[in-house]
Design a protein around this motif. Structure first.
Motif, mmCIF file in Angstrom:
data_model
loop_
_atom_site.group_PDB
_atom_site.id
_atom_site.type_symbol
_atom_site.label_atom_id
_atom_site.label_comp_id
_atom_site.label_asym_id
_atom_site.label_seq_id
_atom_site.Cartn_x
_atom_site.Cartn_y
_atom_site.Cartn_z
ATOM 1 N N ALA A 80 0.656 -1.527 0.045
ATOM 2 C CA ALA A 80 0.058 0.006 0.326
ATOM 3 C C ALA A 80 0.850 1.257 -0.013
ATOM 4 O O ALA A 80 1.638 1.103 0.140
ATOM 5 C CB ALA A 80 -0.813 0.131 0.842
ATOM 6 N N SER A 81 -0.028 2.430 -1.443
ATOM 7 C CA SER A 81 1.351 3.379 -0.842
ATOM 8 C C SER A 81 0.661 4.716 0.576
ATOM 9 O O SER A 81 -0.659 4.651 0.614
ATOM 10 C CB SER A 81 0.813 4.103 -2.055
ATOM 11 N N ASP A 82 1.215 5.375 0.944
ATOM 12 C CA ASP A 82 0.235 5.924 1.594
ATOM 13 C C ASP A 82 0.329 7.342 1.148
ATOM 14 O O ASP A 82 1.216 8.388 1.141
ATOM 15 C CB ASP A 82 2.026 6.337 3.472
ATOM 16 N N TRP A 83 -0.694 8.072 0.997
ATOM 17 C CA TRP A 83 -1.477 8.724 0.487
ATOM 18 C C TRP A 83 -1.270 9.640 1.393
ATOM 19 O O TRP A 83 -1.594 10.897 0.358
ATOM 20 C CB TRP A 83 -3.185 8.130 0.366
ATOM 21 N N PHE A 84 -2.076 9.838 2.284
ATOM 22 C CA PHE A 84 -1.267 11.075 3.299
ATOM 23 C C PHE A 84 0.343 11.832 3.432
ATOM 24 O O PHE A 84 -0.331 13.010 3.083
ATOM 25 C CB PHE A 84 -1.620 10.266 5.181
ATOM 26 N N ASN A 85 0.997 11.050 3.156
ATOM 27 C CA ASN A 85 2.278 11.390 3.319
ATOM 28 C C ASN A 85 2.240 11.815 1.593
ATOM 29 O O ASN A 85 3.362 13.054 1.148
ATOM 30 C CB ASN A 85 3.242 10.769 3.728
ATOM 31 N N THR A 86 1.890 11.124 1.089
ATOM 32 C CA THR A 86 2.153 11.845 -0.773
ATOM 33 C C THR A 86 1.722 13.134 -1.341
ATOM 34 O O THR A 86 2.534 13.718 -1.837
ATOM 35 C CB THR A 86 1.397 10.162 -1.499
ATOM 36 N N CYS A 87 0.573 13.033 0.162
ATOM 37 C CA CYS A 87 -0.263 14.522 -0.602
ATOM 38 C C CYS A 87 0.123 15.539 0.159
ATOM 39 O O CYS A 87 -0.412 16.620 -0.095
ATOM 40 C CB CYS A 87 -2.004 14.226 -0.167
ATOM 41 N N LYS A 88 0.894 15.842 1.250
ATOM 42 C CA LYS A 88 1.776 16.537 1.888
ATOM 43 C C LYS A 88 0.313 16.602 3.306
ATOM 44 O O LYS A 88 0.520 18.292 3.252
ATOM 45 C CB LYS A 88 1.611 17.126 1.198
ATOM 46 N N LEU A 89 -0.686 15.741 3.343
ATOM 47 C CA LEU A 89 -1.526 15.864 3.885
ATOM 48 C C LEU A 89 -1.114 17.238 5.588
ATOM 49 O O LEU A 89 -1.209 18.332 5.911
ATOM 50 C CB LEU A 89 -2.759 15.787 4.105
ATOM 51 N N GLY A 90 -0.291 16.964 5.853
ATOM 52 C CA GLY A 90 0.238 16.719 7.281
ATOM 53 C C GLY A 90 0.627 18.369 7.220
ATOM 54 O O GLY A 90 1.358 18.665 8.364
ATOM 55 N N GLU A 91 0.950 18.897 6.520
ATOM 56 C CA GLU A 91 1.610 20.119 6.006
ATOM 57 C C GLU A 91 0.985 21.435 5.717
ATOM 58 O O GLU A 91 0.837 23.056 5.789
ATOM 59 C CB GLU A 91 2.897 20.659 4.729
ATOM 60 N N LEU A 92 0.021 20.306 6.334
ATOM 61 C CA LEU A 92 -1.784 21.626 5.441
ATOM 62 C C LEU A 92 -2.212 21.951 6.810
ATOM 63 O O LEU A 92 -2.432 21.316 7.809
ATOM 64 C CB LEU A 92 -2.855 21.199 4.548
ATOM 65 N N SER A 93 -2.794 23.562 6.827
ATOM 66 C CA SER A 93 -3.155 23.900 8.137
ATOM 67 C C SER A 93 -4.013 23.477 8.364
ATOM 68 O O SER A 93 -5.551 23.627 7.341
ATOM 69 C CB SER A 93 -3.093 25.550 8.530
ATOM 70 N N PRO A 94 -4.724 23.125 9.225
ATOM 71 C CA PRO A 94 -6.157 22.968 9.643
ATOM 72 C C PRO A 94 -7.419 23.600 9.367
ATOM 73 O O PRO A 94 -8.561 23.465 9.257
ATOM 74 C CB PRO A 94 -6.041 22.027 10.595
ATOM 75 N N SER A 131 -7.479 26.237 7.702
ATOM 76 C CA SER A 131 -7.481 26.834 6.380
ATOM 77 C C SER A 131 -8.063 25.795 5.172
ATOM 78 O O SER A 131 -8.406 25.813 4.490
ATOM 79 C CB SER A 131 -6.184 27.236 5.071
ATOM 80 N N ILE A 132 -7.430 24.148 5.594
ATOM 81 C CA ILE A 132 -8.460 23.153 4.841
ATOM 82 C C ILE A 132 -9.457 22.456 5.940
ATOM 83 O O ILE A 132 -9.231 21.630 6.783
ATOM 84 C CB ILE A 132 -7.005 21.961 4.576
ATOM 85 N N GLY A 133 -11.092 23.005 5.860
ATOM 86 C CA GLY A 133 -12.183 22.711 6.088
ATOM 87 C C GLY A 133 -11.875 20.409 6.302
ATOM 88 O O GLY A 133 -13.231 20.237 7.378
ATOM 89 N N PHE A 134 -11.826 20.078 5.276
ATOM 90 C CA PHE A 134 -12.087 18.494 4.544
ATOM 91 C C PHE A 134 -10.525 18.344 3.788
ATOM 92 O O PHE A 134 -11.252 18.785 3.063
ATOM 93 C CB PHE A 134 -13.638 18.299 3.997
ATOM 94 N N VAL A 135 -11.249 16.812 3.245
ATOM 95 C CA VAL A 135 -10.567 16.091 2.164
ATOM 96 C C VAL A 135 -10.954 15.816 1.593
ATOM 97 O O VAL A 135 -11.928 14.765 1.532
ATOM 98 C CB VAL A 135 -9.356 15.990 2.661
ATOM 99 N N GLY A 136 -11.422 15.908 0.193
ATOM 100 C CA GLY A 136 -12.389 15.243 -1.037
ATOM 101 C C GLY A 136 -11.608 13.465 -1.177
ATOM 102 O O GLY A 136 -10.276 14.067 -1.612
ATOM 103 N N LEU A 137 -12.237 12.409 -1.659
ATOM 104 C CA LEU A 137 -11.420 11.622 -1.982
ATOM 105 C C LEU A 137 -12.179 10.883 -3.178
ATOM 106 O O LEU A 137 -13.537 10.742 -2.550
ATOM 107 C CB LEU A 137 -11.251 10.387 -1.262
ATOM 108 N N PHE A 138 -12.054 11.047 -4.040
ATOM 109 C CA PHE A 138 -12.585 10.495 -5.226
ATOM 110 C C PHE A 138 -11.732 8.880 -5.700
ATOM 111 O O PHE A 138 -10.751 9.352 -6.221
ATOM 112 C CB PHE A 138 -12.805 10.745 -6.241
#
Length: 86
Positions: free
Chosen positions: A57-71, A73-80
């Motif tokens: 499995a690939s780590d999508w959270f780290n790949t998309c650098k979600l940990g670098e975003l400020s909660p 400024s980003i209210g939600f994450v959409g996944l399709f």
């Protein structure tokens, strides 16, 4: 107006299984956005097809650098997810 014009700070992370993309969306390569925090907001990354094997499995959270975003400024994450297997 385009989505990018309406939401200039919205990140977009395209995950491509095994690099099998046919073509990127129009303007994807040349997307320039106002990013005062230095985060690259338009990215494409190759991820694994894990075939239900968690070791692959690939780590999508780290790949998309979600940990670098400020909660704040980003209210939600959409996944399709396209499950067509193509």
């Amino acid at each position: 107006a385009s989505l990018r014009a309406q939401y200039p700070q919205r990140p977009f992370c395209l995950l491509v299984p095994n690099g099998a993309i046919q073509r990127l969306p129009d303007g994807f390569d040349s997307d320039t956005v106002n990013n005062p925090d230095g985060i690259d907001r338009t990215t494409a990354s190759t991820v694994n097809r894990d075939d239900q094997n968690t070791e692959l499995a690939s780590d999508w959270f780290n790949t998309c650098k979600l940990g670098e975003l400020s909660p704040s400024s980003i209210g939600f994450v959409g996944l399709f997810v396209d499950t067509s297997g193509s």
